[in-house]
Design a protein around this motif. Structure first.
Motif, PDB file in Angstrom:
ATOM      1  N   ASP A 152     -26.131  -3.330 -41.061  1.00  0.00           N
ATOM      2  CA  ASP A 152     -25.345  -2.270 -41.663  1.00  0.00           C
ATOM      3  C   ASP A 152     -24.766  -1.393 -40.563  1.00  0.00           C
ATOM      4  O   ASP A 152     -25.474  -0.628 -39.931  1.00  0.00           O
TER       5      ASP A 152
ATOM      6  N   THR B  16     -21.710   0.334 -41.245  1.00  0.00           N
ATOM      7  CA  THR B  16     -20.797   1.292 -41.865  1.00  0.00           C
ATOM      8  C   THR B  16     -21.366   1.977 -43.105  1.00  0.00           C
ATOM      9  O   THR B  16     -20.634   2.677 -43.780  1.00  0.00           O
ATOM     10  N   GLY B  17     -22.633   1.765 -43.419  1.00  0.00           N
ATOM     11  CA  GLY B  17     -23.187   2.286 -44.660  1.00  0.00           C
ATOM     12  C   GLY B  17     -23.137   1.262 -45.768  1.00  0.00           C
ATOM     13  O   GLY B  17     -23.594   1.491 -46.886  1.00  0.00           O
ATOM     14  N   ARG B  18     -22.581   0.103 -45.464  1.00  0.00           N
ATOM     15  CA  ARG B  18     -22.479  -0.982 -46.431  1.00  0.00           C
ATOM     16  C   ARG B  18     -23.019  -2.250 -45.764  1.00  0.00           C
ATOM     17  O   ARG B  18     -22.445  -2.733 -44.782  1.00  0.00           O
TER      18      ARG B  18
END
Length: 113
Positions: A75, A77-79
């Motif tokens: 992860d 990018t937060g995704r």
């Protein structure tokens, strides 16, 4: 330097003879491409300064591999990036464990060709 040269060398030894090997410095880390496809990389977690592997394993056994020691969702990018894992030192410090993860990355890489 944003990655461990020692870990890069350990991974490189295991990739010899696996196919067309390209090495690239990118995203603050070191990436190994096998036969034109991202296979495995090395970087350092900016939050805790731990070395880690970036391993492309695909989606087939993804959930099962997440249960292995040291394994976490990749992860940036937060995704989470499905099919990619971060492996922390407790999951690759032993030679057999590093063999396992590089082997998993190569297994998936062969499926892409």
């Amino acid at each position: 330097m944003a990655y461990s040269e020692y870990l890069v060398d350990r991974v490189k030894q295991r990739l010899k003879g696996a196919g067309l090997l390209e090495e690239k410095k990118m995203m603050g880390g070191y990436l190994f491409m096998v036969n034109g496809k991202m296979c495995v990389g090395v970087d350092r977690d900016k939050n805790n300064q731990q070395d880690r592997l970036m391993v492309r394993v695909g989606k087939l056994n993804y959930e099962e591999l997440l249960e292995k020691q040291g394994s976490r969702k990749m992860d940036f990018t937060g995704r989470p990036m499905l099919g990619y894992l971060f492996i922390y030192p407790e999951g690759f410090d032993k030679e057999d464990d590093l063999d396992f993860w590089v082997g998993k990355a190569l297994e998936f890489n062969k499926m892409l060709n």
